[in-house]
Structures are given as C-alpha cells and as structure tokens.
Write a protein that holds these residues in place. Sequence first.
Motif, PDB file in Angstrom:
ATOM      1  N   LYS A   1       0.724  -1.284  -0.010  1.00  0.00           N
ATOM      2  CA  LYS A   1       0.060  -0.089   0.072  1.00  0.00           C
ATOM      3  C   LYS A   1       0.935   1.215   0.071  1.00  0.00           C
ATOM      4  O   LYS A   1       1.930   1.090  -0.104  1.00  0.00           O
ATOM      5  N   ARG A   2       0.207   2.582   0.287  1.00  0.00           N
ATOM      6  CA  ARG A   2       1.069   3.680   0.344  1.00  0.00           C
ATOM      7  C   ARG A   2       0.639   4.521   1.364  1.00  0.00           C
ATOM      8  O   ARG A   2      -0.444   4.753   1.728  1.00  0.00           O
ATOM      9  N   ALA A   3       1.752   4.753   2.291  1.00  0.00           N
ATOM     10  CA  ALA A   3       1.154   5.677   3.709  1.00  0.00           C
ATOM     11  C   ALA A   3       1.032   7.071   2.968  1.00  0.00           C
ATOM     12  O   ALA A   3       1.537   7.651   2.017  1.00  0.00           O
ATOM     13  N   PRO A   4      -0.005   7.801   3.887  1.00  0.00           N
ATOM     14  CA  PRO A   4      -0.390   8.917   3.416  1.00  0.00           C
ATOM     15  C   PRO A   4       0.427  10.120   3.165  1.00  0.00           C
ATOM     16  O   PRO A   4       0.329  10.867   2.276  1.00  0.00           O
ATOM     17  N   TRP A   5       1.810  10.024   3.856  1.00  0.00           N
ATOM     18  CA  TRP A   5       2.669  10.960   3.636  1.00  0.00           C
ATOM     19  C   TRP A   5       3.813  10.607   2.720  1.00  0.00           C
ATOM     20  O   TRP A   5       4.650  11.299   2.175  1.00  0.00           O
TER      21      TRP A   5
ATOM     22  N   HIS B   1       6.938   6.547  -3.455  1.00  0.00           N
ATOM     23  CA  HIS B   1       6.710   5.123  -3.234  1.00  0.00           C
ATOM     24  C   HIS B   1       6.949   4.160  -4.562  1.00  0.00           C
ATOM     25  O   HIS B   1       7.642   3.338  -4.442  1.00  0.00           O
ATOM     26  N   ALA B   2       6.765   4.781  -5.686  1.00  0.00           N
ATOM     27  CA  ALA B   2       7.299   3.888  -6.956  1.00  0.00           C
ATOM     28  C   ALA B   2       8.930   3.786  -6.881  1.00  0.00           C
ATOM     29  O   ALA B   2       9.201   2.929  -7.205  1.00  0.00           O
TER      30      ALA B   2
ATOM     31  N   LEU C   1      10.780   3.518  -4.345  1.00  0.00           N
ATOM     32  CA  LEU C   1      10.930   2.506  -3.372  1.00  0.00           C
ATOM     33  C   LEU C   1      10.750   1.357  -3.997  1.00  0.00           C
ATOM     34  O   LEU C   1      11.677   0.118  -3.888  1.00  0.00           O
ATOM     35  N   VAL C   2       9.712   1.003  -4.258  1.00  0.00           N
ATOM     36  CA  VAL C   2       9.029  -0.387  -5.178  1.00  0.00           C
ATOM     37  C   VAL C   2       9.912  -0.668  -5.969  1.00  0.00           C
ATOM     38  O   VAL C   2      10.300  -1.830  -6.261  1.00  0.00           O
ATOM     39  N   ASP C   3      10.458   0.223  -6.927  1.00  0.00           N
ATOM     40  CA  ASP C   3      11.487  -0.175  -7.909  1.00  0.00           C
ATOM     41  C   ASP C   3      12.644  -0.786  -7.471  1.00  0.00           C
ATOM     42  O   ASP C   3      13.093  -1.950  -7.905  1.00  0.00           O
ATOM     43  N   GLY C   4      13.222  -0.228  -6.228  1.00  0.00           N
ATOM     44  CA  GLY C   4      14.405  -1.050  -5.779  1.00  0.00           C
ATOM     45  C   GLY C   4      14.204  -2.414  -5.233  1.00  0.00           C
ATOM     46  O   GLY C   4      14.898  -3.072  -5.390  1.00  0.00           O
ATOM     47  N   LEU C   5      12.897  -2.361  -4.386  1.00  0.00           N
ATOM     48  CA  LEU C   5      12.488  -3.461  -3.959  1.00  0.00           C
ATOM     49  C   LEU C   5      12.478  -4.780  -5.216  1.00  0.00           C
ATOM     50  O   LEU C   5      12.564  -5.930  -5.240  1.00  0.00           O
ATOM     51  N   HIS C   6      11.778  -4.449  -6.273  1.00  0.00           N
ATOM     52  CA  HIS C   6      11.784  -5.202  -7.475  1.00  0.00           C
ATOM     53  C   HIS C   6      13.153  -5.704  -7.813  1.00  0.00           C
ATOM     54  O   HIS C   6      13.191  -6.972  -8.395  1.00  0.00           O
ATOM     55  N   LYS C   7      14.150  -4.666  -7.997  1.00  0.00           N
ATOM     56  CA  LYS C   7      15.319  -5.045  -8.595  1.00  0.00           C
ATOM     57  C   LYS C   7      16.105  -5.948  -7.374  1.00  0.00           C
ATOM     58  O   LYS C   7      16.960  -6.718  -7.446  1.00  0.00           O
TER      59      LYS C   7
END
Length: 592
Positions: free
Chosen positions: A568-572, A578-579, A581-587
């Motif tokens: 999900k994505r926190a309000p702040w 967020h994208a 962060l997710v890109d690094g985690l996909h890698k």
Amino acid sequence: MVQERVRVERRLSAILAADVAGYSRLMHNDEEATHAKLTALLARGVEPAIAEHAGRIVKNTGDGFLAEFPSAVEAVRAAMQFQACINELAISEAEDARILFRVGLNIGDVIVEAHDIFGDGVNIAARLESIAEPGGICISQTVFNHARDKVAFEVEEAGEQTLKNIARPVHVYRIITDPHRRTVTPKPEGPALALPDKPSVAVLPLTNMSGDPEQEFVSDGIAEDVITALSRYPSLFVIARNSSFTYKGRAVDVRQVGRELGVRYVLEGSVRKAGNRIRVTAQLIEAATNNHVWAERYDRDLADVFAVQDELTEALTIALTPAIADAELRRAMRKPPGSLDAWAAYQRGLWHLSKATADDDETAEQFFRQAIELDPTFGGSYSALALYQLQAAALYQKLDLRDAQRSAETLARQAVALDGADAEARSCLGWALQARGEADDALAEIERALSMSPNLAIAHGHRGATLIFAKRPKEGLTALNACLRLDPRDPYLAVRLLHIACGLYFCGEYEASIEAAKRLIRSYPDFPMIFRWSAAALGQLGRTTEAKEELEKAVSRAPGAFDMYVRKRAPWFRPEDHAHLVDGLHKAGWKG
C-alpha cells in the motif's frame, strides 16, 4: 557442620575523606599540569601534615584519599594544617586552575584490611566530604564534641543533614578555614524557594578574568545571551537576568544560589582574554549537592568580538540542554515508580520510547498517561502521548493508523491549547499533520515552533522528515543532521536514523543510504523498519545477493509494515517516492 566465623579486625578511628573539587574539569583543561600539581601538593602539603599528626593514608582514590587517625583531635589538626597550606598556595592561581580539597571528618568503628578500611563511619566521612565547600572541612557532631575544647577553631552549624545512603540524619558542622567565609555564605534565612515542576537553571554572570574592564561586556554579553537562548526551551525554567546578575562580583556558594533562586542547576564560569584569543570555561552544577553535571572549555580567535560572542553562546546552549536532560533522566530513573511526579513519569516514558522496541513503546504510553493523571496541565505529556500513538501505528502497527492520526492531532491541539507558546507542542502538531499527508500545514507549524525556539532539536527532526517526504530530501537531511547535533541522545534517535536512510535513498545516494541503515541496525538491532530501505538501495546498486537477504528480513520481521508501506502507500508518501522504493525492491527480487 558449623562453619567457624572468620575473625575480622576492628578498631575505633577518626576517618578523613578528601577529594579535589572540580577534578574532572581541571583534568579536561590540562591533564599533565593538573596531575603534576596534585602530586606536588600531596607530597609537600598533605602527606607531611598527616604524618605529623600520627595519621596514615589508607588509600589514594585518583582525585583524593582516605586517611585514618587514632584521635579526632589529631585528625582535625591535620586537616586544618594542610587545608591552610593548600588554600594559601591557591590564592596565586587562576580561579579556573586552582586545586582545592573538600574534606569530611567522622569517628567510627571500622573494619581494617591491609590496604583499606570499611564501615558506616567511613561512608559518613565520604558523604561529609561531598557536601564540604572547595577548601572547606565538614565534621560530624561526634568529631566536634571530641575536638572543640582541644583545638582552636570556629565552626558554622549546618544542622541535621540527610546524607546519601546513610540511614539516619547526621548533625554537621563546617570548620571556618577562611575568616571571610561568614560574609560570603551567610546561613539562609527562612525556607528555600520551592523548585519548579521542570528543570530549573540560573546562569550566573561569567567572571572576567582578563584584568581588562573593557572585556566585561563580553562576559556579561555571553551570559545574557545564554539566558535568552535557554529561555526559549519550553522544557526549562530559566531565572531572569535581573535576578541572576545580583550575584555579579560576589564569591558565591551555588547551594545558596539554589536556595535563594529556587533552582536545581547553576551555570557558572569565566572569560579570559590573552592577546587575540579568548577562553570561556563553564560548569553546570547541581545546586543541592554541589556535584558537577557538565563542564567545558572553549577557545576562540577574537577576530570579530560579536561573532565570537554569538558562536560561544550557541556552543554553550547546544551543550547545556542535553546535559540537563540527561541529568533529569538519571534523577527520574532513580525514583521508585510509586513516588513519581508528572515530570519524572514523563522522563521515564521518554527513556522507554528511546529503546525503540514495541514493548518499550507500550511501557512509555503507561508513563505518559500517568503523567497526565498526575498533572493535567503539563502539555509535554500530551505531546509525548501523541508522538507515541503515531509511532505505535507507523512503526509497529499496534494501532490503526487513521485512529492514531486523529487521536494524535487531538492530543497535540490540547498541548497547544495549554500553552500556545510551547514550541514542542507546536512541533508535535506539525508532525501529526504530516502523518495525514498535509505537508504544507505541517511545515507551517514546525517553522512556527522553530521561530520560538531555534535550537529545539525535536522540531528540527520533524522538519527534516517532513521535507524528505515533500520532495526536498537534501534540505531534510540538513535539518536531521542539525537535530542530531543539538541532541545526540534524542529519544527518537532510531526514527531520525531511519529518515536519514530514506532521505539518502530519495537523493539517489544508495551507498550512503546503506551505511545509514547499518548504523541504525548496529544501535537498534530489533528495530523493524529499516530493512526494506537497505534492500531497495542494494537492489538499485545491483548487489542482488545482499539485497535478497535484506528483503527477506523486511518481509519476515515486519510483515505489517511491509504491507503498509510497500503493498500500500502511507498518506505522507508521494506516489513518485513510493514508486522509487518499489522499483528498488523489485530489483532486489520482490515479485509483488
């Protein structure tokens, strides 16, 4: 089989305990000179006096010694002899370089070993020494009774004193080693002023040691500016200049200052100019015990006197507030839970919060609620409870995030309503708004807090994190580093280090983000929130094996947090952050 009791040697002795006043400060200023001077004074002044009066030094204690005598009379004579010698030699010394002993004398039945003596009599002598003035001698009623008709001395009666770890009060007398002492430290009239319900401090005018009357404005200016700067801290009670400057030009006893002004801490010091250099020494003293809490020396080139004055004021203020906070925390931790007042309960809560574990967070909440019950008008407890709720929801998923956000904002507004000039309350309100994703309103409140108290560490921390998640990560990192400089023992240190790792990641400084994550893990190995950031940074650098290991920790150790911040994505969080962060985690190997 009955074990035979080992016989111990006991005897009745007069015990003398002595140590050097301000020894840590003296060693900090000049180790070699202090050590050499102390060695010479012991050899030339102390040891001959003790030997002449049939005493023996039982042991040395680094900055002092323990001695015993067969007679109270001889013990008093020896103490007066070597104190007179040392005090006379000290007159020619600069005030901040004087070696002066504090001495305590008692009579007691002691257990004797080859290189030490033990017993209540020894402990009382040591406690008497701790309440003696520099250059002074404190004696018990028993010593006074034995010596008063046999030794010529004058005394001041200090009355019944409750000494640390001594079961019964001890009647104490102070031998007058200086005939002018009566005019310097008169016996207090009436009861001492009650201490405020938060740490209180008086900043005394700094002594001008330059011999140049024109330098008086520098010493006065620094003291005045420190008073102004400390007054901006909502957690401190600071005595106004007009009151603290009544002690200007007087030799003072900080215990008397504490009584007369109703403060727990006294800051005193001196300013000395030599050529184009200026030296400021300062020490913070707990008034009731005369114990040094903190001491420092500052040397500066005197190119621009006003710039130097500002620089020294800032340095003193930055050092003092954490020192006072640390002293207050230690005081609070010594109290049994059943005797806590609101301030002590609040301090205990902050201590648990600083441990950065879910269990400690829950304990912190109990102390913050206890503080509110004890004093509903103390805004700090409401702010701390608000920050706990946000932390419990965001870090540990112990509370529903939206419920915590609403409750925290309500608590922060209560704190502001209690005192609109409370910078910590304003900063807390800003952080509550940031948690809702309202970055502009959050920054407005936090900036308002900093306009009230420019060196408020927690406000710099809140500002830094808000900027990091508002597309201004470089500014945010600067603010977070300012927070750590102002308060290296910040109760929210783990969160500050987390936000530094986030800010470096958003700046694309992945190696530095990994190092920041390692720093956090070393200090707080159970902190659950950092692993997704180190995994993403390692993923961005193509260090796949390490990235997968960190990713596994992120998912297994904090599944709730991984769901809240990644799936999900926190309000702040801005969508683009967020994208990122997710890109690094996909890698790093995440398949979500």
